[in-house]
Design a protein around this motif. Sequence first.
Motif, short mmCIF file in Angstrom:
data_model
loop_
_atom_site.label_atom_id
_atom_site.label_comp_id
_atom_site.label_asym_id
_atom_site.label_seq_id
_atom_site.Cartn_x
_atom_site.Cartn_y
_atom_site.Cartn_z
N GLY A 99 -4.01 45.84 -21.09
CA GLY A 99 -4.96 45.44 -22.13
C GLY A 99 -4.34 45.13 -23.46
N GLN A 100 -3.03 44.91 -23.48
CA GLN A 100 -2.36 44.69 -24.77
C GLN A 100 -2.20 43.22 -25.12
OE1 GLN A 100 1.08 46.93 -23.70
NE2 GLN A 100 0.24 48.88 -24.40
N THR A 101 -2.46 42.37 -24.15
CA THR A 101 -2.40 40.93 -24.40
C THR A 101 -3.39 40.29 -23.43
OG1 THR A 101 -0.81 39.13 -24.78
CG2 THR A 101 -0.55 40.36 -22.75
N PRO A 102 -3.97 39.15 -23.77
CA PRO A 102 -5.00 38.57 -22.89
C PRO A 102 -4.41 38.05 -21.57
CG PRO A 102 -5.00 37.48 -25.05
CD PRO A 102 -3.77 38.34 -24.99
N PHE A 103 -5.21 38.09 -20.52
CA PHE A 103 -4.86 37.38 -19.30
C PHE A 103 -4.95 35.87 -19.56
CE2 PHE A 103 -6.87 41.32 -17.55
CZ PHE A 103 -5.73 41.87 -16.98
N ASP A 104 -4.23 35.09 -18.77
CA ASP A 104 -4.43 33.63 -18.81
C ASP A 104 -5.74 33.28 -18.11
OD1 ASP A 104 -2.00 33.39 -20.07
OD2 ASP A 104 -0.90 32.94 -18.22
N LEU A 105 -6.04 34.03 -17.06
CA LEU A 105 -7.25 33.77 -16.26
C LEU A 105 -7.79 35.12 -15.80
CD1 LEU A 105 -9.15 31.88 -14.60
CD2 LEU A 105 -7.43 31.96 -12.77
N LEU A 106 -9.08 35.31 -15.97
CA LEU A 106 -9.71 36.54 -15.50
C LEU A 106 -10.85 36.16 -14.58
CD1 LEU A 106 -9.96 39.63 -15.59
CD2 LEU A 106 -11.43 39.37 -17.62
N ILE A 107 -10.76 36.61 -13.33
CA ILE A 107 -11.79 36.32 -12.33
C ILE A 107 -12.72 37.52 -12.27
CG2 ILE A 107 -12.21 35.67 -9.93
CD1 ILE A 107 -9.16 34.86 -9.88
N THR A 108 -13.97 37.30 -12.64
CA THR A 108 -14.89 38.44 -12.78
C THR A 108 -16.00 38.40 -11.74
OG1 THR A 108 -16.28 37.19 -14.30
CG2 THR A 108 -14.52 38.50 -15.28
N GLY A 109 -16.50 39.58 -11.44
CA GLY A 109 -17.73 39.66 -10.64
C GLY A 109 -17.54 39.56 -9.14
N GLY A 110 -16.31 39.36 -8.68
CA GLY A 110 -16.08 39.16 -7.26
C GLY A 110 -15.82 40.45 -6.51
N ILE A 111 -15.69 40.30 -5.22
CA ILE A 111 -15.39 41.42 -4.33
C ILE A 111 -14.03 41.15 -3.70
CG2 ILE A 111 -16.06 42.57 -2.18
CD1 ILE A 111 -18.99 41.70 -3.02
N VAL A 112 -13.07 42.02 -3.97
CA VAL A 112 -11.72 41.79 -3.46
C VAL A 112 -11.62 42.27 -2.02
CG1 VAL A 112 -9.33 42.59 -3.66
CG2 VAL A 112 -10.56 41.78 -5.69
N GLY A 122 -20.71 37.22 -6.43
CA GLY A 122 -21.18 36.93 -5.07
C GLY A 122 -20.10 36.39 -4.16
N GLN A 123 -18.89 36.25 -4.67
CA GLN A 123 -17.83 35.68 -3.85
C GLN A 123 -16.82 36.76 -3.44
OE1 GLN A 123 -16.15 32.24 -5.79
NE2 GLN A 123 -18.16 31.32 -6.15
N VAL A 124 -16.16 36.51 -2.32
CA VAL A 124 -15.09 37.39 -1.87
C VAL A 124 -13.76 36.76 -2.27
CG1 VAL A 124 -13.90 38.35 0.15
CG2 VAL A 124 -16.41 38.34 0.05
N ILE A 125 -12.91 37.58 -2.88
CA ILE A 125 -11.60 37.10 -3.33
C ILE A 125 -10.57 37.52 -2.29
CG2 ILE A 125 -9.88 37.16 -5.17
CD1 ILE A 125 -12.18 38.07 -7.06
N ALA A 126 -10.06 36.54 -1.57
CA ALA A 126 -9.06 36.80 -0.51
C ALA A 126 -7.75 36.14 -0.91
CB ALA A 126 -9.56 36.22 0.82
N PRO A 127 -6.65 36.58 -0.29
CA PRO A 127 -5.41 35.85 -0.51
C PRO A 127 -5.54 34.43 0.07
CG PRO A 127 -5.00 37.98 0.56
CD PRO A 127 -6.48 37.73 0.63
N SER A 176 -8.14 46.97 4.66
CA SER A 176 -9.33 46.34 5.26
C SER A 176 -10.59 46.65 4.48
CB SER A 176 -9.53 46.78 6.72
OG SER A 176 -8.46 46.34 7.51
N GLN A 177 -10.45 47.12 3.25
CA GLN A 177 -11.64 47.48 2.47
C GLN A 177 -12.02 46.37 1.49
OE1 GLN A 177 -10.39 51.28 0.83
NE2 GLN A 177 -11.47 52.37 2.46
N PHE A 178 -13.31 46.32 1.21
CA PHE A 178 -13.83 45.44 0.18
C PHE A 178 -14.13 46.29 -1.05
CE2 PHE A 178 -14.78 43.49 4.19
CZ PHE A 178 -14.64 42.12 3.99
N ARG A 179 -13.82 45.78 -2.23
CA ARG A 179 -14.22 46.53 -3.42
C ARG A 179 -14.50 45.59 -4.58
NH1 ARG A 179 -8.60 46.71 -3.78
NH2 ARG A 179 -7.69 46.82 -5.84
N ARG A 180 -15.47 45.97 -5.42
CA ARG A 180 -15.74 45.20 -6.63
C ARG A 180 -14.55 45.33 -7.56
NH1 ARG A 180 -20.42 43.09 -7.08
NH2 ARG A 180 -22.11 43.86 -5.76
N ALA A 181 -13.96 44.22 -7.92
CA ALA A 181 -12.82 44.29 -8.84
C ALA A 181 -12.66 42.94 -9.53
CB ALA A 181 -11.54 44.65 -8.09
N ASP A 182 -12.20 43.02 -10.76
CA ASP A 182 -11.83 41.81 -11.48
C ASP A 182 -10.33 41.59 -11.30
OD1 ASP A 182 -14.43 41.72 -12.24
OD2 ASP A 182 -14.08 42.20 -14.36
#
Lengths: 592, 592
Positions: free
Chosen positions: A22-35, A75-80, A41-47
């Motif tokens: 938290g000491q410098t901004p991210f270039d991109l922050l993906i919010t609200g998704g489920i990783v 509402g989206q799943v964030i996968a590799p 094999s688990q799903f979790r809410r994470a930015d």
Amino acid sequence: MGFPDDLNDPQLRGRAVQAARGQTPFDLLITGGIVLDMVTSQFRRADVGVVGPLIASVHEPADDFAATQTLDATGQVIAPGFIDTHMHVESSMVTVADYAEAVVPRGVTTARWDPHELANVAGTAGLDYAVAEAQNVPLRLLPLMPTCVPSAPGYEQSGGDFTPAIVAQWLSRDDIHGAAELMTMQPLLEGDSRVRGIVQAGLDSGKPVCGHARGLVGADLNGFAAAGIETDHELTGAADLLAKLSAGFTIELRGSHPHLLPELAQALVDLGELPQTVTLCTDDVFPDDLLTKGGLDAVIRVLIACGLPTVWAYRAATLNAATRIGRMDLGLVAPGRRADLALLGDLDQVRVETTIIDGQIVAQDGQLCQAPPRAPVPEPLRHSMKIAPVTPEAFEVWARGPNARIATLCKPRFPQWGERILPVRDGRVDLPDDMIRMAIQNRHGAGLPMRVAFLEDWGTWRGAFASSVSHDSHNLTVFGRDPADMAAAADAVRKAGGGLAVASGGAVQAVLPLPIAGLMSTAPLSDLAHDFAALRATLDRLVDWEPPLLVFKALFGASLVCNAGPRLSDLGLVDVFEGILRESCVLEDGLS
Amino acid sequence: MGFPDDLNDPQLRGRAVQAARGQTPFDLLITGGIVLDMVTSQFRRADVGVVGPLIASVHEPADDFAATQTLDATGQVIAPGFIDTHMHVESSMVTVADYAEAVVPRGVTTARWDPHELANVAGTAGLDYAVAEAQNVPLRLLPLMPTCVPSAPGYEQSGGDFTPAIVAQWLSRDDIHGAAELMTMQPLLEGDSRVRGIVQAGLDSGKPVCGHARGLVGADLNGFAAAGIETDHELTGAADLLAKLSAGFTIELRGSHPHLLPELAQALVDLGELPQTVTLCTDDVFPDDLLTKGGLDAVIRVLIACGLPTVWAYRAATLNAATRIGRMDLGLVAPGRRADLALLGDLDQVRVETTIIDGQIVAQDGQLCQAPPRAPVPEPLRHSMKIAPVTPEAFEVWARGPNARIATLCKPRFPQWGERILPVRDGRVDLPDDMIRMAIQNRHGAGLPMRVAFLEDWGTWRGAFASSVSHDSHNLTVFGRDPADMAAAADAVRKAGGGLAVASGGAVQAVLPLPIAGLMSTAPLSDLAHDFAALRATLDRLVDWEPPLLVFKALFGASLVCNAGPRLSDLGLVDVFEGILRESCVLEDGLS
């Protein structure tokens, strides 16, 4: 192990650590998704916070992180991003740019490309083209070094001749990521010096040495592994899958043979766990399938539909693949890894909304954000049909009468030798009603005559098909009954600078030009897919076969002489496993 | 990826292929056993044919294979040799030869050794010794480069000072297999240039960069991963395990903290699948445990007893470990892999009958087939106690009376700051009845005075304990109440050239000499284990604490200043996370 150099930049790592805290901004922050965590094999809410090409942080949603750019993934799943462990761009008959345009919006971020077809037509000029094109697209295309150019030395001639020294030289380059599928199984097992030298070049490079273990079982399978080969995608069924897993092979489950996937998926379900050595690949995708079904995403989708647990299908396509190709930067949505991500609207349907590569949003809503540049095709690849005009006489089998004993090829895909005694008229062997002709002519400047074989069990033909796509040497290959039809189709391919053609009634009915090495089109994928499907439909109307698609595919593979069984090549009728090469199919003539 | 060079010998591979196909005899044929396949989790009857260091064939039992040597494994399970992904030989206080003698007959074939303790005592001379010894034993010991010498620069002084340049130089060597556990978490997260330089040297080497993420959660855990650290073994419970798996760390589940293993095993069982990033390690094994329970085999055994599925425990110790340390030659009983094998008479009890390394039978029936050579210990490692005789006055805290305010350390293992106002008599601060003294003196030639702290919650002591083993700088460390007892124990350690000693009533009760760097014994393991256990029993009679073993272990780790919380070092009272260093515990004196 270790990370690729671009991720070892100390400024980048330092900034990622600071952003994570938290000491410098991210270039991109993906919010609200489920990783989707491929480890647990688990799903979790994470930015997901991204810095440059790196994932810096995967954290519980919180308001106290700043970012230059924010992407709402509610509402989206964030996968590799998906990793295709074995494929040939050329099989889709499109340019690399078009291939990327087709698959990147579908979540494919990495593909290990064996430019085997380009190399077999254009030698090292084909490799130069492949490597240059791979760097021009927003897709991590990892070229491998083709190991079978030609794939059956001494039994066929292609447009290249890759000796062990050439293979070693190319493998020393940073932009060549391993030795591609070694198909020359039998020569390797028999100790052939050229093939052993090529494998040795692969082992010495310290890079992966990939394989093609078609039909190998028992002692030969052990021998193939003992030689140092790591991978296989040539599965024939569940027993073959299990034998190859147990022999330590990394499996590249491929989408190009979908009829096997239900059985293979069930075999994995029966194991109860997904072996970490199971990855996915496309291998060969026809243009219309690429357009409508996609690339590796289609393989994931089909496997899920076949009953493979959803998370397993994704793990095979991501973490397993990354590990097995030695890329610890890929395959995980985790801090310190590369920000190659697929954001999915529907997991089982593999509906990808956004694709991110190296931390950049490269595709959204099915479209690349920026069209890749289309570089001009180099000259050597534009003039690959090095043959004279083709005449009907070329397709005759000449013999002394009144009868001749002829060696024939029975059964598509798993060919066997046959034999017939046939009448000879005007010096030409009569083609029986239940057979067709297959003919091959070297198109790489060897100056060889057309070779002709009679095929059994190939359906009923009322026309001819000619192709400059013909695995693996891509010599001009023609199927049909009537020499006039065959000549018309073949000459149409020649005039087009390579491609596919269908003829009947002595006239050309359809032509698909493939002017890049006689393998790839310069047309956009949508046009190409349409024309390809239309040409196939034209042929389907002239041929009665079952099932259509597989036999049409078999046309391109009929000359795969490195596999077991008798085949026709530009040198004649050959059987690599048996050490047979006959220039003519006439075994005996002048018979009464 | 790729195989190590010795397996890329073309003659070897060629002979293996021939032997697999029955054309030449195996060097060794293991018959009648049941192969445990770590890929599929399946057991199958199979014979294993070995050529040189390679497995050439794993085949259904058949009579048609010849072999120079045959080993009957009837009734035994053939598993890959066990791989310990993180350990310190020094913690077992034995030579490398004795360590190998203890663990190889128990099936351990590979261990990744961080010679962190030797380096912290003897600097690069310690590394030279470690690397040379590693090559002298029938065990694949893979030395890593210690990254924390000292582990809290500026807060302690050890016998070495490994700058980024030194770390980079050693990492360039082929016999150094990665950067060992980075314990300097807080400095890395804060951007300390020395620690960042050391991590950078690890990343630049392309070799694994191992970690120690004790207590890191949330943003700090993300930051540690974002910095490029790959592994952790410092788990505190199930939630910590899951968080670190999800953050992409390779987990080295360790046996040295067995009280955690039931909870960790249950967490994995609850996941339903064993993540491929779970490996096993011993980290630190006391001599008596090494003798009676073993090395990594003990970790496998305990995990099975804790309810981890048997095959998972083996997979973590073999295939998972091999993959995560980047050794595709290891971890599988499969053709083309290295013949490192453990032949087990009992799977759940991990009873190993025969151990094979590089295709050689190196141990049978609990014994090495050939005793490893014992090389003389180099001079610099034999004279590591660079201090003058110790007197009781050294253990006093000096202050002006009548009262002084003192900073104290509360709670073993997870220390916290405390404070007391205490009376001063004759210039000496009175030790309260509920506290003990801890004292540390640099033994590496820095010429510093004894530092003294008062500890709370450390039980009731009627004697003293002194040790030259004291993580991580291994300065002379003494615990007790009575300065006379403490001096007696400390001076006994000094006179022994390093070791452990217990004193009471002003006299020495037990001494365990550790003349190699003050860390390791020259005695055989059986003698050492006996003496170690006896010394601990002697101390147990003089100290009332609960539970005994863990607190005894805590003595060796009390000075681990790189971890969170206040600690005593040779420089004084320090708190690395808070940036505190106080030479004296006297906060204020001359109080009324």
